[in-house]
Design a protein around this motif. Structure first.
Motif, mmCIF file in Angstrom:
data_model
loop_
_atom_site.group_PDB
_atom_site.id
_atom_site.type_symbol
_atom_site.label_atom_id
_atom_site.label_comp_id
_atom_site.label_asym_id
_atom_site.label_seq_id
_atom_site.Cartn_x
_atom_site.Cartn_y
_atom_site.Cartn_z
ATOM 1 N N PHE A 31 -22.453 64.819 -25.139
ATOM 2 C CA PHE A 31 -21.642 65.346 -26.246
ATOM 3 C C PHE A 31 -20.654 66.338 -25.646
ATOM 4 N N GLY A 32 -19.536 65.806 -25.142
ATOM 5 C CA GLY A 32 -18.580 66.662 -24.444
ATOM 6 C C GLY A 32 -19.206 67.231 -23.189
ATOM 7 N N ASN A 66 -38.521 63.955 -39.109
ATOM 8 C CA ASN A 66 -38.090 63.591 -37.757
ATOM 9 C C ASN A 66 -36.621 63.182 -37.661
ATOM 10 N N GLU A 67 -35.900 63.802 -36.719
ATOM 11 C CA GLU A 67 -34.604 63.315 -36.241
ATOM 12 C C GLU A 67 -34.709 63.141 -34.726
ATOM 13 N N SER A 68 -34.001 62.161 -34.205
ATOM 14 C CA SER A 68 -34.057 61.936 -32.752
ATOM 15 C C SER A 68 -32.880 61.080 -32.314
ATOM 16 N N THR A 69 -32.761 60.895 -31.010
ATOM 17 C CA THR A 69 -31.856 59.960 -30.316
ATOM 18 C C THR A 69 -30.492 59.807 -30.980
ATOM 19 N N ALA A 70 -29.610 60.706 -30.654
ATOM 20 C CA ALA A 70 -28.240 60.673 -31.178
ATOM 21 C C ALA A 70 -27.291 60.097 -30.134
ATOM 22 N N VAL A 71 -26.160 59.559 -30.608
ATOM 23 C CA VAL A 71 -25.080 59.151 -29.724
ATOM 24 C C VAL A 71 -23.763 59.535 -30.393
ATOM 25 N N PHE A 72 -22.840 60.065 -29.597
ATOM 26 C CA PHE A 72 -21.586 60.598 -30.126
ATOM 27 C C PHE A 72 -20.412 59.759 -29.638
ATOM 28 N N THR A 73 -19.393 59.613 -30.487
ATOM 29 C CA THR A 73 -18.154 58.981 -30.041
ATOM 30 C C THR A 73 -17.461 59.915 -29.049
ATOM 31 N N ASP A 131 -14.532 61.073 -28.928
ATOM 32 C CA ASP A 131 -13.706 62.140 -29.505
ATOM 33 C C ASP A 131 -14.541 63.225 -30.167
ATOM 34 N N GLY A 132 -15.862 63.055 -30.183
ATOM 35 C CA GLY A 132 -16.754 64.070 -30.733
ATOM 36 C C GLY A 132 -16.724 64.191 -32.238
ATOM 37 N N GLU A 133 -16.141 63.211 -32.931
ATOM 38 C CA GLU A 133 -15.984 63.326 -34.378
ATOM 39 C C GLU A 133 -16.991 62.500 -35.172
ATOM 40 N N THR A 134 -17.768 61.665 -34.487
ATOM 41 C CA THR A 134 -18.765 60.848 -35.181
ATOM 42 C C THR A 134 -20.057 60.851 -34.378
ATOM 43 N N LYS A 139 -19.980 62.703 -39.848
ATOM 44 C CA LYS A 139 -18.626 62.990 -39.386
ATOM 45 C C LYS A 139 -18.461 64.496 -39.179
ATOM 46 N N PHE A 140 -17.690 64.843 -38.151
ATOM 47 C CA PHE A 140 -17.431 66.252 -37.867
ATOM 48 C C PHE A 140 -16.103 66.641 -38.514
#
Length: 645
Positions: A164-165, A220-227, A229-232, A260-261
């Motif tokens: 994430f950046g 539970n929240e887990s395993t994220a992936v970001f675009t 551009d950091g906006e999704t 969405k950010f």
């Protein structure tokens, strides 16, 4: 007195039996609710009291297996096997996997053989049979990573990192210090949340903080992936929010959500349309161009316990239909935690492909967005006898992260950083195919017999060209030489050498056949019809050289087969020397050619001969024009024009 004693003992026995049955019922209820931590405690208490049954031992072993404690699973599958050697096929498989976790590979292979005998069509068994030397294969790609445990790990489960950046986002089941912390009955830990940490140039992490509360919930929240551009963000969450979304058995399932950010906060948290309250969808990953979302699921169409799928992300943000990646990737076991590198390599974890134990990390090349060929274990030391998953790598720096519950960690699952020091070596995979056509017309020659021989002319394979003239020898060896022989009625049999490179790919060979009896008509030049090599003469000479005689023999053969054919022999020179000299020289050569044919048996009445010198040049190379030797050679030629057929 004795009678009283007997009655007392009987009452105690009945009470013990009732107590054991009551405890078993409690354990079975916990097992059925996936509360494996509590189920294990109950079953082990019952076992310590001397009660055991195959059914209880199976559930106890499975409980450890499902919570990824494979060494203890191996212990209890061993007890189950001793009590009842006739295990179910799936328990043989789980026992084999658990034995690998304690590095008892010999016994694991024995259990795997029993599994394969009971499941001849199961891909896990086929892979094990095809890769009996799987440990040697894994060793070939071992030692490619320098691994280090991160300082951010806790005594709980820390796993599933993503970029994430300049930060890394990961999952943790650590407690937040609350008095009434919610505990997940499956793991015995707090419900997981997403955290992020600063990433330094060498990959170390620091300054851990929670991700937005609009993403993290009380479950539970887990395993994220970001675009990029950091906006999704796409992330995994269970579906228990507001006590809704259980399946028919009351089980809590996993879904993928998108947020969405906007204006500095994460908002518009929505679940993806292909989620369901009937199956799991989890662990998202994006393709490098962000046109596809990869994920793990047990949705309808799944080949095993969980498969890797992909779905197209449309320009407007909507989605296509999920597509199973097929049986090259997926087995009847678990395939999960996908990641696609910038080098277009799909990494995932599996317990269905031959590995070292538990989940291992595997890699496969993606070709043309959908073709997946060979799957390779990434090797030790990244893989171990325990669970290894959540692979992530920066293709530029070769720095990355993965998760493991191997010995020596800080908690149940730890995140490790690594440096890849050597690229994986994919086995060479070549195929050989081609097409047979008529050389003159380009027409496909269906039914042609095409034979493949090795460099020593040992016959390997024979195929028949299909209706389009195509043939396919399938997979062949790399860095090797072959010979292809082609036969077809009314055509000249040909044989061509083929060199196969030492790299994966496909080799296509076009085969052109000439008719044995060629169609000829008045006005045709036999030199072209027969593809004669240039009739060469020594400088300023007109006698027939041996190499020229070989070509003239072909003209002789045709005229013998066609006794009514008459031929006009025409000889030409280039523009060098005088025009008169060239005319006389070419005329002598034409006559010499005619005399050779007469001498060998062609009647003089069927032949005429004339030299044209430089009067019929085929290119610009006339007197005074500078030309190369190759350009002059074009004009030095002999023609054999059919004047009567």
């Amino acid at each position: 007195m004795k009678k009283t004693t007997y009655i007392f003992v009987f009452i105690i026995s009945v009470m013990n039996i009732y107590s054991q049955k009551s405890s078993l019922a409690k354990g079975d209820k916990e097992y059925g609710q996936y509360a494996y931590v509590d189920a294990i405690k109950t079953y082990e208490r019952v076992f310590e009291r001397g009660f055991k049954s195959p059914e209880m031992l199976e559930k106890l072993a499975n409980s450890y297996y499902f919570k990824a404690d494979l060494p203890n699973a191996a212990k209890w599958y061993g007890e189950l096997y001793a009590a009842n050697p006739n295990l179910t096929s799936e328990n043989f498989y789980r026992y084999a996997q658990s034995l690998k976790a304690i590095k008892d590979y010999e016994k694991a292979d024995q259990m795997m053989a029993k599994f394969t005998q009971m499941n001849a069509n199961d891909r896990r068994g086929k892979l094990a049979g095809d890769q009996k030397d799987y440990l040697a294969l894994i060793k070939k790609n071992s030692g490619r990573y320098i691994i280090e445990n991160l300082g951010i790990n806790t005594e709980y489960s820390d796993f599933g990192s993503s970029f994430f950046g300049d930060k890394i986002v990961f999952t943790s089941g650590k407690t937040n210090g609350r008095i009434h912390e919610r505990i997940c009955p499956w793991t015995g830990e707090a419900y997981t949340n997403l955290y992020m940490a600063n990433k330094s140039a060498d990959g170390t992490l620091s300054a851990v903080e929670t991700v937005s509360s609009t993403i993290n919930s009380k479950y539970n929240e887990s395993t994220a992936v970001f675009t990029k551009d950091g906006e999704t963000v796409y992330f995994t969450r269970n579906n228990f929010l507001e006590k809704k979304g259980k399946d028919r058995d009351g089980s809590i399932l996993l879904k993928i959500y998108r947020a969405k950010f906007k204006k500095g906060v994460w908002s518009d948290v929505t679940e993806l349309p292909f989620n369901s309250d009937s199956y799991n969808v989890a662990h998202p990953a994006l393709s490098p161009d962000e046109k596809y979302l990869y994920f793990a699921s047990d949705m309808p169409g799944t080949l095993g316990q969980s498969d890797i799928f992909k779905v197209a992300i449309n320009f407007d943000g909507s989605f296509g239909s999920p597509e199973n990646l097929g049986d090259v990737i997926n087995t009847e076991g678990r395939e999960t935690f996908p990641f696609v590198s910038d080098d277009n390599e799909l990494y995932f974890s599996s317990d269905g492909h031959p590995g070292l134990g538990g989940l291992d990390v595997f890699v496969c090349k993606i070709e043309k967005d959908k073709w997946y060929k060979k799957v390779l274990n990434v090797g030790e030391t990244l893989n171990s006898s325990k669970d290894d998953f959540g692979f992530l790598i920066n293709s530029g720096t070769k720095l990355g992260y993965f998760t493991s519950n191997r010995d020596g960690g800080a908690g149940k699952d730890d995140i490790y950083k690594f440096k890849e020091v050597k690229k994986i070596q994919y086995p060479c995979d070549q195929s050989l195919a081609g097409k047979v056509t008529d050389k003159a017309t380009g027409v496909s020659l269906a039914g042609s017999k095409v034979s493949l021989s090795d460099s020593e002319y040992k016959m390997l394979k024979v195929v028949i060209a299909d209706k389009d003239g195509k043939f396919d020898f399938g997979v062949i060896g790399c860095n090797a030489k072959y010979h292809i022989r082609t036969e077809k009625e009314e055509y000249i049999t040909t044989e061509v050498p083929v060199a196969i490179p030492d790299e994966s790919g496909s080799t296509f060979v076009p085969l052109l056949l000439e008719k044995a009896i060629k169609e000829m008509k008045v006005g045709d030049d036999l030199a072209k019809v027969l593809e004669l090599k240039t009739i060469l003469f020594d400088l300023d000479k007109s006698y027939i050289r041996p190499d020229a005689a070989l070509e003239l023999a072909k003209v002789f053969d045709v005229m013998q087969q066609n006794p009514n054919m008459k031929v006009d022999i025409r000889s030409h020179t280039d523009s060098r020397n005088s025009a008169d000299y060239n005319r006389k020289l070419s005329d002598r050569r034409a006559k010499s050619t005619m005399n050779w044919l007469i001498k060998n048996g062609i009647d003089k009445s069927r032949l005429t001969a004339k030299g044209y010198g430089e009067s019929q040049l085929l290119n610009k190379c006339s007197d005074g024009v500078k030309c190369s030797e190759a350009e002059h050679q074009v004009n030095r030629r002999s023609e054999f024009i059919i004047v009567k057929q």
